[in-house]
Design an enzyme around this catalytic site. Structure first.
Site, mmCIF file in Angstrom:
data_model
loop_
_atom_site.group_PDB
_atom_site.id
_atom_site.type_symbol
_atom_site.label_atom_id
_atom_site.label_comp_id
_atom_site.label_asym_id
_atom_site.label_seq_id
_atom_site.Cartn_x
_atom_site.Cartn_y
_atom_site.Cartn_z
ATOM 1 N N GLY A 1 12.386 -14.337 7.608
ATOM 2 C CA GLY A 1 12.032 -13.737 6.327
ATOM 3 C C GLY A 1 10.563 -13.708 5.978
ATOM 4 O O GLY A 1 10.217 -13.468 4.818
ATOM 5 N N LEU B 1 9.580 -11.875 28.908
ATOM 6 C CA LEU B 1 10.820 -12.363 28.320
ATOM 7 C C LEU B 1 11.694 -11.134 28.116
ATOM 8 O O LEU B 1 11.391 -10.270 27.287
ATOM 9 C CB LEU B 1 10.554 -13.073 26.986
ATOM 10 C CG LEU B 1 11.778 -13.615 26.237
ATOM 11 C CD1 LEU B 1 12.463 -14.702 27.050
ATOM 12 C CD2 LEU B 1 11.377 -14.148 24.860
ATOM 13 N N SER B 2 12.770 -11.015 28.871
ATOM 14 C CA SER B 2 13.555 -9.782 28.921
ATOM 15 C C SER B 2 14.372 -9.597 27.645
ATOM 16 O O SER B 2 15.198 -10.447 27.301
ATOM 17 C CB SER B 2 14.494 -9.799 30.128
ATOM 18 O OG SER B 2 13.756 -9.962 31.321
ATOM 19 N N ILE B 3 14.142 -8.470 26.957
ATOM 20 C CA ILE B 3 14.838 -8.165 25.709
ATOM 21 C C ILE B 3 15.475 -6.780 25.763
ATOM 22 O O ILE B 3 16.663 -6.610 25.513
ATOM 23 C CB ILE B 3 13.860 -8.224 24.507
ATOM 24 C CG1 ILE B 3 13.166 -9.600 24.435
ATOM 25 C CG2 ILE B 3 14.589 -7.903 23.206
ATOM 26 C CD1 ILE B 3 14.073 -10.746 24.081
ATOM 27 N N ILE B 4 14.666 -5.753 26.058
ATOM 28 C CA ILE B 4 15.131 -4.366 26.143
ATOM 29 C C ILE B 4 14.994 -3.885 27.582
ATOM 30 O O ILE B 4 13.995 -4.187 28.246
ATOM 31 C CB ILE B 4 14.325 -3.460 25.189
ATOM 32 C CG1 ILE B 4 14.605 -3.854 23.730
ATOM 33 C CG2 ILE B 4 14.651 -1.991 25.403
ATOM 34 C CD1 ILE B 4 13.779 -3.082 22.726
ATOM 35 N N CYS C 1 6.589 -10.788 25.394
ATOM 36 C CA CYS C 1 5.947 -11.192 26.635
ATOM 37 C C CYS C 1 4.587 -11.813 26.354
ATOM 38 O O CYS C 1 4.191 -12.001 25.207
ATOM 39 C CB CYS C 1 5.769 -9.985 27.560
ATOM 40 S SG CYS C 1 7.267 -8.981 27.738
ATOM 41 N N ASP D 1 10.693 0.136 25.755
ATOM 42 C CA ASP D 1 9.882 0.605 24.635
ATOM 43 C C ASP D 1 8.390 0.583 24.965
ATOM 44 O O ASP D 1 7.617 1.404 24.455
ATOM 45 C CB ASP D 1 10.161 -0.227 23.378
ATOM 46 C CG ASP D 1 9.968 -1.719 23.593
ATOM 47 O OD1 ASP D 1 10.079 -2.179 24.741
ATOM 48 O OD2 ASP D 1 9.716 -2.429 22.604
ATOM 49 N N ASN E 1 3.087 -6.602 24.888
ATOM 50 C CA ASN E 1 3.836 -7.696 24.276
ATOM 51 C C ASN E 1 4.342 -7.209 22.929
ATOM 52 O O ASN E 1 3.563 -6.699 22.119
ATOM 53 C CB ASN E 1 2.903 -8.906 24.092
ATOM 54 C CG ASN E 1 3.499 -9.962 23.184
ATOM 55 O OD1 ASN E 1 4.698 -10.182 23.169
ATOM 56 N ND2 ASN E 1 2.639 -10.619 22.411
#
Length: 642
Positions: free
Chosen positions: A359, A50-53, A2, A99, A74
């Site tokens: 990475g 920004l929707s993730i969890i 976010c 979270d 964020n």
């Protein structure tokens, strides 16, 4: 993932809704899915999501049971489930599965020690209405950005500088000392920014705003603890174990995932490990100039690992068209050409996924840069008396530049502290004197790059030379260049980037590997290569590091030459830069009399940044990439099918 903004009014006046909205609106790209606000007393919290969890229930700000402590955050916390279970056992009541809410209750439980318990990437702010203070923190290595500034009326903290620039009273002025350091490092080292009066919250620090003042405190320190008693096999097995655990932890999300894939060990290892858990979509980028593309290697690696592979080829015209907007997204100049190239692969990935693994960090943690082999190549100088080294240096400095071995003698006669300023050393002090104006050279603002590296080297004084170089890069190059470009270019496309190598558990183990196992067998990060060999094609395991090749050397002679001359003439930086010398370098480069591409590019990016943010020649509105809309439609269609 976010974007956040917090505003504290020092005059104890309530913050206007429109003010916090304007600061939040400009970072729409960081969170196109949702927004949220909390205004109380003399404080305002603004949030873009920004929707993730917990996609359905993760709306921020979150508040505690008594609604007197609020949080916006964020990032991603990878150990939040363990923390959540512990906090529930302690009596805390949760309103969501997010979270970020876990951090709120963790703060209630342990106070300012909360960041010490977190495993992940984060920048957050908590308003404690009981104690009348704002508390917040940035993650251990600086994966997520966090900036702050102060005016006569307010103190503001946010994910991006462009939010702070919207605050009345914030001036758009170049910090001359930062400009000097930028010419050395190709970015501005912490805690300064290129702006006068705007600063970064350093990694592994928390802040407290109370009684009209902001104070910062370090909560964690990266320390190397090499263990010479363990055999090579112990470190190979331990590296494999800790990395598999980290990759697994970094998979947590309710949205589609993928991974960036280049031709090197680092990204290939991430994809190889991720492939053991789930099918993988991979994304690669390359140039249309022969010798500046790794797409063939990436393609073969994807085929070997069995991924659903996507790639994009970038030409000079495409790169140039997007450059101004992407410098705007960066907030301040970073003269790494690959930063811009990263945008194009992020744009490609954003059509298909919301989260990508990458990475970054393997080189700093496991000893991967080719320059880390230099102490071994210079070992003949290690036991020379000081007077002999001094004599060799004096002799070598008098040799013509074309004499073979001149640079070897000069570097060998110096200590690592004298010769190594990190992975980029763009302008020497002698060349800076040619590039900057006389007024700036003689002003009181000048600071040697030693003022940046000296304190870091002091903390690393007990380490061997290779570990000193790693330690310096972790505290400069990693946070100032690598992670900055990774965050800004992915979030420009509303894409969350995760970096499993840059994890506290991974670092704690990597920090125990002796140098003799990192730089060995004629290669770098030897332990990592051995640990990952079962996940990689044989040709990748032994491949030397190439980086993200961008043909600016070629383009500045051809496609970019006219544009470069125009920006040199037009940028209003005559009080800072000796334009005549920059034009001389450009023409010498075009005629093939020397390779000045890195130096010219550093100046050009600064000039373009100056036009955008200081002169305000360009204007960019809050923007969500069309590829994000494509992704949303795909996700909605998949949900309907499900």
């Amino acid at each position: 993932m976010c974007g956040i903004v917090s505003l504290y009014n020092k005059r104890n006046v309530p913050v206007d809704q429109e003010t916090i909205s304007s600061l939040t609106r400009v970072i729409l790209h960081r969170g196109p899915d949702d927004d949220g606000f909390h205004l109380a007393d003399n404080v305002a919290l603004g949030f873009r999501r920004l929707s993730i969890i917990d996609v359905s229930g993760g709306h921020q700000p979150f508040y505690n049971e008594t609604k007197d402590i609020w949080i916006i955050g964020n990032g991603e916390i990878y150990n939040y489930q363990e923390l959540r279970n512990w906090l529930i056992d302690c009596g805390h009541v949760f309103q969501s599965e997010s979270d970020i809410e876990t951090i709120l209750h963790l703060y209630e439980q342990v106070g300012f020690d909360a960041p010490k318990h977190l495993r992940g990437m984060f920048g957050f702010t908590i308003w404690d209405g009981q104690k009348k203070l704002l508390f917040g923190a940035r993650d251990h290595f600086g994966i997520k950005p966090l900036y702050y500034t102060e005016t006569a009326d307010s103190i503001a903290v946010g994910s991006e500088i462009k939010s702070l620039l919207e605050l009345p009273g914030v001036k758009r002025e170049v910090n001359p000392t930062s400009f000097y350091h930028y010419l050395t490092f190709q970015y501005v080292p912490d805690p300064a920014t290129m702006y006068q009066g705007i600063y970064r919250v350093p990694p592994a620090h928390y802040f407290v705003i109370k009684d009209d003042q902001i104070t910062l405190q370090q909560y964690w320190e990266a320390k190397f603890t090499p263990d010479e008693s363990k055999p090579f096999s112990y470190f190979v097995e331990g590296t494999r174990e800790v990395l598999l655990d980290s990759v697994n932890k970094h998979r947590v999300s309710e949205v589609p995932r993928g991974a960036f894939l280049s031709s090197g060990v680092d990204s290939s290892s991430i994809v190889g490990m991720l492939r053991t858990f789930e099918p993988v979509k991979t994304f690669s980028v390359g140039s249309d100039i022969p010798g500046y593309s790794e797409l063939d290697y990436a393609r073969r690696t994807a085929q070997y690992l069995g991924t659903e592979h996507h790639e994009v080829i970038v030409n000079a015209q495409h790169y140039m068209k997007e450059l101004p907007r992407l410098v705007w997204h960066q907030d301040e100049p970073v003269a790494d050409p690959s930063a811009i190239l990263l945008n194009f692969v992020a744009e490609l990935a954003s059509e298909h996924v919301t989260v990508v693994l990458s990475g970054e960090g393997a080189d700093e943690f496991f000893g991967g840069y080719n320059i880390y082999r230099e102490p071994h190549s210079l070992r003949m100088f290690a036991h020379m008396p000081g007077w002999l080294k001094s004599s060799l240096r004096s002799f070598a400095e008098k040799l013509p530049d074309h004499v073979k071995g001149k640079n070897f003698l000069i570097r060998g006669s110096k200590t690592v502290e004298e010769r190594f300023f990190g992975n980029a050393l763009i302008f020497s002090e002698e060349l800076k004197a040619q590039v900057v104006t006389e007024n700036l050279r003689t002003s009181a603002n000048y600071r040697s790059p030693w003022t940046i590296t000296e304190e870091i080297y002091k903390r690393a004084s007990e380490y061997d030379d290779v570990t000193k170089m790693q330690y310096l890069d972790i505290h400069t190059w990693l946070r100032g260049n690598i992670l900055m470009k990774a965050d800004k270019m992915t979030m420009a496309n509303s894409l969350e980037l995760r970096v499993p190598f840059i994890d506290t558990k991974v670092f704690e183990f990597a920090a125990t590997i002796p140098t003799k196992y990192k730089i060995a067998n004629g290669t770098t990060k030897h332990v990592l290569r051995e640990a990952m060999k079962d996940f990689l094609p044989p040709e990748i395991k032994t491949r030397p590091k190439l980086g993200f090749p961008v043909p600016t050397r070629h383009w500045l002679k051809n496609e970019f030459y006219k544009w470069a001359k125009e920006i040199i003439f037009e940028a209003k930086v005559d009080h800072l830069i000796n334009k005549a010398y920059v034009l001389y370098m450009l023409d010498e480069h075009r005629e093939g009399h020397g390779d000045y591409s890195r130096k010219i590019w550093t100046i050009l990016i600064f000039m373009l940044w100056h036009q955008i943010f200081i002169e305000q020649k360009y204007s960019f509105e809050p923007f969500v990439s069309p590829t994000v809309e494509i992704r949303r439609k795909k996700n909605a269609s998949m949900q309907q099918i499900g």
